[in-house]
Write an enzyme that holds these catalytic residues in place. Sequence first.
Site, mmCIF file in Angstrom:
data_model
loop_
_atom_site.group_PDB
_atom_site.id
_atom_site.type_symbol
_atom_site.label_atom_id
_atom_site.label_comp_id
_atom_site.label_asym_id
_atom_site.label_seq_id
_atom_site.Cartn_x
_atom_site.Cartn_y
_atom_site.Cartn_z
ATOM 1 N N ASP A 133 -52.459 -27.310 -1.963
ATOM 2 C CA ASP A 133 -51.517 -27.510 -3.060
ATOM 3 C C ASP A 133 -51.595 -28.923 -3.638
ATOM 4 O O ASP A 133 -51.389 -29.113 -4.833
ATOM 5 C CB ASP A 133 -50.092 -27.207 -2.595
ATOM 6 C CG ASP A 133 -49.823 -25.703 -2.502
ATOM 7 O OD1 ASP A 133 -50.458 -24.943 -3.253
ATOM 8 O OD2 ASP A 133 -48.984 -25.294 -1.680
ATOM 9 N N GLY A 134 -51.894 -29.934 -2.802
ATOM 10 C CA GLY A 134 -52.002 -31.296 -3.312
ATOM 11 C C GLY A 134 -53.130 -31.434 -4.325
ATOM 12 O O GLY A 134 -52.955 -32.042 -5.393
ATOM 13 N N ASP A 152 -41.982 -31.739 -7.986
ATOM 14 C CA ASP A 152 -40.678 -32.389 -7.855
ATOM 15 C C ASP A 152 -40.765 -33.895 -8.021
ATOM 16 O O ASP A 152 -41.818 -34.509 -7.865
ATOM 17 C CB ASP A 152 -40.017 -32.045 -6.514
ATOM 18 C CG ASP A 152 -40.898 -32.298 -5.294
ATOM 19 O OD1 ASP A 152 -41.504 -33.374 -5.215
ATOM 20 O OD2 ASP A 152 -40.987 -31.417 -4.425
ATOM 21 N N ARG A 161 -30.283 -49.320 4.430
ATOM 22 C CA ARG A 161 -29.098 -48.471 4.569
ATOM 23 C C ARG A 161 -29.209 -47.198 3.731
ATOM 24 O O ARG A 161 -30.079 -47.084 2.875
ATOM 25 C CB ARG A 161 -27.849 -49.267 4.156
ATOM 26 C CG ARG A 161 -27.466 -50.327 5.189
ATOM 27 C CD ARG A 161 -26.212 -51.054 4.788
ATOM 28 N NE ARG A 161 -26.421 -51.883 3.605
ATOM 29 C CZ ARG A 161 -25.501 -52.690 3.092
ATOM 30 N NH1 ARG A 161 -24.305 -52.753 3.632
ATOM 31 N NH2 ARG A 161 -25.769 -53.420 2.023
ATOM 32 N N ARG A 207 -23.511 -40.465 -1.048
ATOM 33 C CA ARG A 207 -24.253 -41.271 -0.071
ATOM 34 C C ARG A 207 -25.167 -40.301 0.698
ATOM 35 O O ARG A 207 -24.697 -39.290 1.234
ATOM 36 C CB ARG A 207 -23.289 -41.989 0.871
ATOM 37 C CG ARG A 207 -22.492 -43.082 0.172
ATOM 38 C CD ARG A 207 -21.480 -43.738 1.096
ATOM 39 N NE ARG A 207 -22.103 -44.346 2.270
ATOM 40 C CZ ARG A 207 -22.699 -45.540 2.262
ATOM 41 N NH1 ARG A 207 -22.773 -46.238 1.135
ATOM 42 N NH2 ARG A 207 -23.217 -46.031 3.369
ATOM 43 N N ASP A 243 -29.648 -39.620 2.130
ATOM 44 C CA ASP A 243 -30.985 -40.171 2.316
ATOM 45 C C ASP A 243 -31.809 -40.068 1.034
ATOM 46 O O ASP A 243 -32.864 -40.686 0.921
ATOM 47 C CB ASP A 243 -31.714 -39.452 3.449
ATOM 48 C CG ASP A 243 -31.243 -39.914 4.829
ATOM 49 O OD1 ASP A 243 -30.409 -40.840 4.886
ATOM 50 O OD2 ASP A 243 -31.715 -39.353 5.839
ATOM 51 N N ALA A 258 -30.031 -34.874 3.370
ATOM 52 C CA ALA A 258 -29.073 -35.355 4.375
ATOM 53 C C ALA A 258 -27.858 -36.035 3.736
ATOM 54 O O ALA A 258 -27.587 -37.208 3.988
ATOM 55 C CB ALA A 258 -29.773 -36.313 5.347
#
Length: 281
Positions: free
Chosen positions: A69-70, A139, A149, A166, A168, A203
Amino acid sequence: MTAAVFTHRRAGDTHAAVDLLLEIARRRRVTLRLTHDEAAKHGIELAPFVEIVDDPGDDIDLCIVLGGDGTILTALRRYAGTGVPVFAVNYGEVGFLATIDPDGLAEDFERAFSGEYDTIELPTISVGRPDGTWSALNDISVHRKAGLRVADLAYALAGEEIGRVRCDGLVVATPQGSTGYNLANGGPVLAWGVEGFVVSFIAPHSLTARALVVAPGDELTINNASREEPVEVHVDGRPTLELQPGEDIHVAFGLMHGTLAQLPGASFYHRLRERFGRLAR
Protein backbone atom coordinates in the site's frame (compact mmCIF):
# COMPACT_ATOMS: atom_id res chain seq x y z
CA MET A 1 1.31 3.00 -25.22
CA THR A 2 3.66 4.06 -22.43
CA ALA A 3 3.54 2.82 -18.82
CA ALA A 4 5.43 4.00 -15.74
CA VAL A 5 6.68 1.34 -13.31
CA PHE A 6 6.93 1.64 -9.50
CA THR A 7 8.18 -1.28 -7.37
CA HIS A 8 8.52 -2.37 -3.76
CA ARG A 9 11.62 -1.26 -1.84
CA ARG A 10 12.49 -4.97 -1.36
CA ALA A 11 13.65 -5.48 -4.94
CA GLY A 12 14.16 -9.22 -4.58
CA ASP A 13 10.44 -9.74 -4.03
CA THR A 14 9.57 -8.36 -7.47
CA HIS A 15 12.53 -9.26 -9.73
CA ALA A 16 10.71 -12.15 -11.44
CA ALA A 17 7.56 -10.08 -11.97
CA VAL A 18 9.59 -7.20 -13.45
CA ASP A 19 11.31 -9.59 -15.88
CA LEU A 20 7.91 -10.92 -16.95
CA LEU A 21 6.56 -7.38 -17.32
CA LEU A 22 9.52 -6.44 -19.56
CA GLU A 23 8.98 -9.52 -21.72
CA ILE A 24 5.25 -8.89 -22.23
CA ALA A 25 5.78 -5.16 -22.81
CA ARG A 26 8.31 -5.84 -25.59
CA ARG A 27 5.97 -8.31 -27.24
CA ARG A 28 3.06 -5.86 -27.01
CA ARG A 29 5.30 -2.94 -28.10
CA VAL A 30 4.57 -1.09 -24.89
CA THR A 31 7.23 1.36 -23.67
CA LEU A 32 8.06 1.04 -19.97
CA ARG A 33 9.33 4.19 -18.30
CA LEU A 34 11.41 3.79 -15.12
CA THR A 35 13.29 6.24 -12.92
CA HIS A 36 17.04 5.82 -12.56
CA ASP A 37 16.50 4.39 -9.06
CA GLU A 38 13.97 1.82 -10.28
CA ALA A 39 16.23 0.76 -13.17
CA ALA A 40 19.24 0.38 -10.86
CA LYS A 41 17.17 -1.58 -8.35
CA HIS A 42 16.45 -4.26 -10.97
CA GLY A 43 19.59 -4.01 -13.12
CA ILE A 44 17.64 -2.68 -16.12
CA GLU A 45 19.45 -0.79 -18.88
CA LEU A 46 18.23 1.43 -21.68
CA ALA A 47 16.82 -0.73 -24.50
CA PRO A 48 14.03 -0.76 -27.09
CA PHE A 49 10.73 -0.16 -25.25
CA VAL A 50 12.59 0.82 -22.06
CA GLU A 51 13.10 4.47 -21.07
CA ILE A 52 15.12 5.51 -18.01
CA VAL A 53 14.31 9.02 -16.79
CA ASP A 54 14.49 11.34 -13.78
CA ASP A 55 10.69 11.40 -13.55
CA PRO A 56 8.15 9.32 -15.51
CA GLY A 57 6.16 12.43 -16.45
CA ASP A 58 2.44 12.83 -16.97
CA ASP A 59 2.38 11.84 -20.65
CA ILE A 60 1.79 8.15 -19.96
CA ASP A 61 -1.20 5.85 -20.37
CA LEU A 62 -0.82 3.66 -17.30
CA CYS A 63 1.17 3.32 -14.07
CA ILE A 64 2.00 -0.24 -12.99
CA VAL A 65 2.89 -0.79 -9.34
CA LEU A 66 4.46 -3.92 -7.86
CA GLY A 67 4.36 -3.31 -4.14
CA GLY A 68 2.36 -2.78 -0.98
CA ASP A 69 0.00 0.00 0.00
CA GLY A 70 2.89 2.42 0.65
CA THR A 71 4.22 2.06 -2.90
CA ILE A 72 0.70 2.23 -4.31
CA LEU A 73 0.04 5.44 -2.37
CA THR A 74 3.27 6.95 -3.74
CA ALA A 75 2.07 6.25 -7.29
CA LEU A 76 -1.46 7.52 -6.60
CA ARG A 77 -0.09 10.77 -5.11
CA ARG A 78 2.26 11.21 -8.06
CA TYR A 79 -0.56 10.85 -10.59
CA ALA A 80 -3.39 12.48 -8.62
CA GLY A 81 -5.19 14.95 -10.81
CA THR A 82 -3.76 13.56 -14.07
CA GLY A 83 -6.29 10.80 -14.80
CA VAL A 84 -3.50 8.22 -15.18
CA PRO A 85 -4.81 4.88 -13.82
CA VAL A 86 -2.68 3.00 -11.28
CA PHE A 87 -2.73 -0.78 -11.83
CA ALA A 88 -1.30 -2.37 -8.68
CA VAL A 89 -0.03 -5.88 -7.88
CA ASN A 90 0.06 -6.66 -4.16
CA TYR A 91 3.49 -7.41 -2.70
CA GLY A 92 2.66 -6.03 0.76
CA GLU A 93 1.10 -7.32 3.94
CA VAL A 94 -2.51 -6.18 3.40
CA GLY A 95 -2.59 -4.58 -0.05
CA PHE A 96 -6.03 -3.04 0.41
CA LEU A 97 -5.43 -0.73 -2.55
CA ALA A 98 -4.03 -3.44 -4.81
CA THR A 99 -5.79 -4.41 -8.03
CA ILE A 100 -4.58 -8.03 -8.07
CA ASP A 101 -2.45 -10.53 -6.17
CA PRO A 102 0.74 -11.90 -7.79
CA ASP A 103 -0.86 -15.06 -9.22
CA GLY A 104 -1.34 -15.46 -12.95
CA LEU A 105 0.63 -12.30 -13.69
CA ALA A 106 1.14 -12.98 -17.41
CA GLU A 107 -2.60 -12.87 -18.03
CA ASP A 108 -3.05 -9.87 -15.73
CA PHE A 109 -0.32 -7.82 -17.42
CA GLU A 110 -1.92 -8.60 -20.78
CA ARG A 111 -5.25 -7.33 -19.42
CA ALA A 112 -3.58 -4.18 -18.11
CA PHE A 113 -2.02 -3.37 -21.48
CA SER A 114 -5.35 -4.08 -23.21
CA GLY A 115 -7.22 -1.72 -20.87
CA GLU A 116 -9.41 -4.54 -19.50
CA TYR A 117 -10.05 -2.91 -16.15
CA ASP A 118 -12.45 -0.50 -14.51
CA THR A 119 -11.32 2.66 -12.73
CA ILE A 120 -12.44 4.37 -9.56
CA GLU A 121 -11.66 7.92 -8.53
CA LEU A 122 -10.16 8.17 -5.03
CA PRO A 123 -10.36 11.61 -3.38
CA THR A 124 -7.47 13.28 -1.61
CA ILE A 125 -7.49 15.40 1.50
CA SER A 126 -5.24 18.45 1.44
CA VAL A 127 -3.65 20.23 4.38
CA GLY A 128 -2.63 23.82 3.89
CA ARG A 129 -1.01 26.74 5.63
CA PRO A 130 0.72 29.87 4.29
CA ASP A 131 4.00 28.09 3.42
CA GLY A 132 2.47 25.29 1.35
CA THR A 133 -0.13 22.62 0.69
CA TRP A 134 0.27 18.84 0.95
CA SER A 135 -2.17 16.15 -0.22
CA ALA A 136 -2.84 12.65 1.11
CA LEU A 137 -4.73 9.72 -0.40
CA ASN A 138 -5.21 7.93 2.93
CA ASP A 139 -4.93 10.26 5.89
CA ILE A 140 -3.43 13.30 7.53
CA SER A 141 -2.60 12.80 11.19
CA VAL A 142 -1.48 15.10 14.00
CA HIS A 143 0.71 13.63 16.76
CA ARG A 144 2.23 14.77 19.99
CA LYS A 145 6.03 14.71 19.74
CA ALA A 146 7.89 11.85 21.41
CA GLY A 147 8.88 12.70 24.96
CA LEU A 148 6.65 15.76 25.17
CA ARG A 149 3.35 16.23 26.93
CA VAL A 150 -0.03 15.19 25.62
CA ALA A 151 -1.34 17.25 22.69
CA ASP A 152 -4.05 19.86 23.19
CA LEU A 153 -5.97 20.18 19.93
CA ALA A 154 -8.94 22.38 19.08
CA TYR A 155 -10.90 21.73 15.90
CA ALA A 156 -13.52 23.62 13.93
CA LEU A 157 -15.68 22.79 10.91
CA ALA A 158 -17.06 25.32 8.43
CA GLY A 159 -15.93 28.07 10.81
CA GLU A 160 -17.69 26.61 13.87
CA GLU A 161 -15.53 25.36 16.74
CA ILE A 162 -16.59 21.81 17.60
CA GLY A 163 -14.36 20.98 20.53
CA ARG A 164 -10.96 20.86 22.20
CA VAL A 165 -9.40 17.54 23.14
CA ARG A 166 -6.31 16.52 25.08
CA CYS A 167 -5.07 13.45 23.24
CA ASP A 168 -2.08 11.78 21.62
CA GLY A 169 -3.33 13.12 18.28
CA LEU A 170 -6.04 12.92 15.68
CA VAL A 171 -6.51 11.38 12.23
CA VAL A 172 -8.35 12.86 9.24
CA ALA A 173 -9.06 10.04 6.77
CA THR A 174 -10.50 9.71 3.27
CA PRO A 175 -12.95 6.85 2.58
CA GLN A 176 -10.12 4.67 1.23
CA GLY A 177 -7.95 5.67 4.21
CA SER A 178 -10.69 4.92 6.74
CA THR A 179 -9.59 1.25 6.91
CA GLY A 180 -6.12 2.28 8.16
CA TYR A 181 -5.16 4.42 11.15
CA ASN A 182 -8.76 5.58 11.58
CA LEU A 183 -10.00 2.00 11.91
CA ALA A 184 -7.32 1.30 14.53
CA ASN A 185 -8.70 4.27 16.50
CA GLY A 186 -12.18 2.75 16.47
CA GLY A 187 -13.40 5.15 13.80
CA PRO A 188 -16.05 4.15 11.22
CA VAL A 189 -15.21 2.52 7.90
CA LEU A 190 -16.40 4.64 4.96
CA ALA A 191 -17.23 2.76 1.77
CA TRP A 192 -15.47 3.89 -1.38
CA GLY A 193 -17.73 6.34 -3.15
CA VAL A 194 -18.85 8.09 0.05
CA GLU A 195 -18.40 11.84 -0.32
CA GLY A 196 -16.82 13.05 2.90
CA PHE A 197 -14.08 12.33 5.41
CA VAL A 198 -13.77 11.15 8.99
CA VAL A 199 -12.02 12.68 12.02
CA SER A 200 -11.01 10.33 14.85
CA PHE A 201 -8.85 10.78 17.95
CA ILE A 202 -5.76 8.92 19.12
CA ALA A 203 -5.99 7.99 22.82
CA PRO A 204 -8.25 10.93 23.82
CA HIS A 205 -8.25 11.95 27.48
CA SER A 206 -12.00 12.42 27.35
CA LEU A 207 -15.25 10.47 27.64
CA THR A 208 -16.93 12.57 24.95
CA ALA A 209 -14.40 12.67 22.06
CA ARG A 210 -16.03 10.64 19.30
CA ALA A 211 -15.22 10.10 15.64
CA LEU A 212 -17.08 12.42 13.29
CA VAL A 213 -17.98 11.97 9.62
CA VAL A 214 -17.71 15.33 7.86
CA ALA A 215 -19.53 16.66 4.77
CA PRO A 216 -17.23 17.06 1.75
CA GLY A 217 -17.50 20.85 1.43
CA ASP A 218 -16.79 21.65 5.10
CA GLU A 219 -13.23 22.79 5.75
CA LEU A 220 -11.62 21.46 8.92
CA THR A 221 -9.37 23.75 10.97
CA ILE A 222 -7.02 22.17 13.51
CA ASN A 223 -5.41 24.44 16.10
CA ASN A 224 -2.52 23.50 18.36
CA ALA A 225 -4.03 24.90 21.56
CA SER A 226 -0.97 24.08 23.66
CA ARG A 227 0.89 27.04 25.13
CA GLU A 228 4.30 25.36 24.78
CA GLU A 229 4.38 22.07 22.88
CA PRO A 230 4.64 21.72 19.08
CA VAL A 231 2.96 18.76 17.37
CA GLU A 232 3.85 16.84 14.21
CA VAL A 233 1.68 16.56 11.11
CA HIS A 234 2.04 13.39 9.03
CA VAL A 235 0.80 13.05 5.44
CA ASP A 236 0.03 9.43 4.50
CA GLY A 237 2.16 8.30 7.43
CA ARG A 238 5.19 10.48 6.64
CA PRO A 239 6.29 13.30 9.00
CA THR A 240 5.82 16.44 6.91
CA LEU A 241 5.57 19.56 9.08
CA GLU A 242 5.31 20.87 12.62
CA LEU A 243 2.44 22.83 14.08
CA GLN A 244 3.70 25.32 16.64
CA PRO A 245 1.68 26.39 19.72
CA GLY A 246 -1.24 28.57 18.64
CA GLU A 247 -0.83 27.66 14.93
CA ASP A 248 -3.63 26.46 12.62
CA ILE A 249 -3.77 24.14 9.65
CA HIS A 250 -6.73 23.83 7.28
CA VAL A 251 -7.89 20.54 5.77
CA ALA A 252 -10.02 20.32 2.62
CA PHE A 253 -11.56 17.28 0.90
CA GLY A 254 -11.45 16.24 -2.73
CA LEU A 255 -9.31 18.98 -4.30
CA MET A 256 -7.69 16.24 -6.45
CA HIS A 257 -8.40 12.57 -7.18
CA GLY A 258 -6.19 9.58 -7.82
CA THR A 259 -7.35 7.00 -10.37
CA LEU A 260 -7.15 3.36 -9.27
CA ALA A 261 -7.59 0.48 -11.70
CA GLN A 262 -9.58 -2.53 -10.53
CA LEU A 263 -10.78 -5.73 -12.12
CA PRO A 264 -14.22 -5.57 -13.75
CA GLY A 265 -16.91 -6.35 -11.23
CA ALA A 266 -14.69 -5.76 -8.19
CA SER A 267 -16.38 -4.04 -5.24
CA PHE A 268 -15.29 -2.32 -2.06
CA TYR A 269 -17.19 -4.87 0.05
CA HIS A 270 -15.49 -7.82 -1.64
CA ARG A 271 -12.12 -6.16 -1.06
CA LEU A 272 -13.02 -5.48 2.59
CA ARG A 273 -13.97 -9.12 3.18
CA GLU A 274 -10.95 -10.55 1.37
CA ARG A 275 -8.31 -8.30 2.96
CA PHE A 276 -9.57 -7.97 6.52
CA GLY A 277 -11.56 -11.20 6.76
CA ARG A 278 -8.50 -13.14 5.62
CA LEU A 279 -6.33 -11.57 8.33
CA ALA A 280 -8.87 -12.51 10.99
CA ARG A 281 -8.94 -16.22 10.15
